[in-house]
Motif scaffolding. Sequence first.
Motif, PDB file in Angstrom:
ATOM      1  N   LEU A  95       0.834  -1.203   0.000  1.00  0.00           N
ATOM      2  CA  LEU A  95       0.000   0.000   0.000  1.00  0.00           C
ATOM      3  C   LEU A  95       0.869   1.253   0.000  1.00  0.00           C
ATOM      4  O   LEU A  95       0.574   2.228  -0.706  1.00  0.00           O
ATOM      5  CB  LEU A  95      -0.918  -0.017   1.220  1.00  0.00           C
ATOM      6  N   LYS A  96       1.944   1.240   0.772  1.00  0.00           N
ATOM      7  CA  LYS A  96       2.856   2.378   0.804  1.00  0.00           C
ATOM      8  C   LYS A  96       3.463   2.630  -0.575  1.00  0.00           C
ATOM      9  O   LYS A  96       3.560   3.779  -1.028  1.00  0.00           O
ATOM     10  CB  LYS A  96       3.965   2.134   1.821  1.00  0.00           C
ATOM     11  N   ASP A  97       3.861   1.561  -1.250  1.00  0.00           N
ATOM     12  CA  ASP A  97       4.447   1.700  -2.597  1.00  0.00           C
ATOM     13  C   ASP A  97       3.429   2.277  -3.569  1.00  0.00           C
ATOM     14  O   ASP A  97       3.775   3.112  -4.421  1.00  0.00           O
ATOM     15  CB  ASP A  97       4.944   0.338  -3.098  1.00  0.00           C
ATOM     16  N   GLU A  98       2.173   1.858  -3.455  1.00  0.00           N
ATOM     17  CA  GLU A  98       1.129   2.370  -4.340  1.00  0.00           C
ATOM     18  C   GLU A  98       0.899   3.859  -4.103  1.00  0.00           C
ATOM     19  O   GLU A  98       0.761   4.648  -5.055  1.00  0.00           O
ATOM     20  CB  GLU A  98      -0.168   1.590  -4.115  1.00  0.00           C
ATOM     21  N   ILE A  99       0.863   4.264  -2.844  1.00  0.00           N
ATOM     22  CA  ILE A  99       0.656   5.683  -2.514  1.00  0.00           C
ATOM     23  C   ILE A  99       1.823   6.516  -3.014  1.00  0.00           C
ATOM     24  O   ILE A  99       1.629   7.601  -3.587  1.00  0.00           O
ATOM     25  CB  ILE A  99       0.470   5.851  -0.991  1.00  0.00           C
TER      26      ILE A  99
END
Length: 384
Positions: free
Chosen positions: A248-252
């Motif tokens: 999720l962090k990478d997507e954000i």
Amino acid sequence: MSSGYGNKPIYLVQTIDETIALIIKIFANSRLYLEIMVDNDWLCHLVDNSSFMSLIKKLKVNNVPVRIATKVIQSNISYLKKLMKYVEVKNSDKLEGCSITNEQTFCFSHYPENEPTKSINEFELLDKLVDFYYIENKNFIKQQSLLFENLWKNSISAREKIIEIEKSVKEIILENEAKSYVDSNVNPSKILFRIVESCVDQLLILIPTTELFWSLYDSKLLYFISTMLVKEVTVKILIHVEEDQNALKDEIRYKLKELAQDLIINTNFFSKRVPHSHISIIVDNVVLAEAKYDSKNQILSKEEISPVISFFIQDARVSSSASMFDILWIQSDIERQNKIKQTYFDIFKGFNLKSENYNRDWNFERKKNTTNSANQINQDKGIS
């Protein structure tokens, strides 16, 4: 160049570019200090010159203190913010031309009296002639330094003046836009855009839940905010994400990188929950905007949901929110560093490495020990 105690001035007439190049050449070897008194027009020319800014950065690296006195006005705040990263700046009224002093040289440059000064929007006319005067008389330089000290003592910091100007400007924006909002039902986001557009230093965005981040992203509010900012503005976005949600962090991060364009957006994640149901946007530590999304209406509606935005310009409210942001930012940095350490620990743990201590046997210590041992043996044998 002339030197010594005599009055040996040198007087030149040249263009602005040539003058700045000569200033850089003269003061590149400053070792003790650099003091500058400059009006608005000359300030903008100096800051726009990349070679002059390189000199300022070099002096900072070499721990040479640089102090600049100038008049702080709304139109030169962005220039001052660039300088204030490297030098100390104070506000002083009624300064003319550009005077610079270090431990060995004084110079003064100005426009001839029959030539009107240029406005800040006419920088293309750099072939305009200016008068330039410099001197290396040690007594004169000492006097100029004393004058600067007196001026400096009676001036206020540029940061105080900037905060005062920015606050009044943003108050006017809030007052005028709020009236137009009441009169014509203007989208409340327009007020936020005007405030963000006036940002010249720092934008802080605290997003307490992942759901609020996606609401902010889907409403295109984050996109429009990014288009309003200039490159020199520092942008920090702090987002709550549960631990171990790396995907999720990478997507954000990827979504924010798409929005950033030429901006540098610093993003951190924190795992500690905060009791907020709104997004906090702090502009230049002067204005706080709180954006709330109605999650129920958002689920039912197929159209973009605009947030309800409240604005605060009270010092206590803004300062409290900025302090909270800073604390969470530091905690997120610590969390990230601990995870990095744990990752390396797990990597090296698989190699079954042992902790070993090494002692270095210095030659002079070995000789000393050998001599002491021989003396002890002789004493035991009764040999003096």
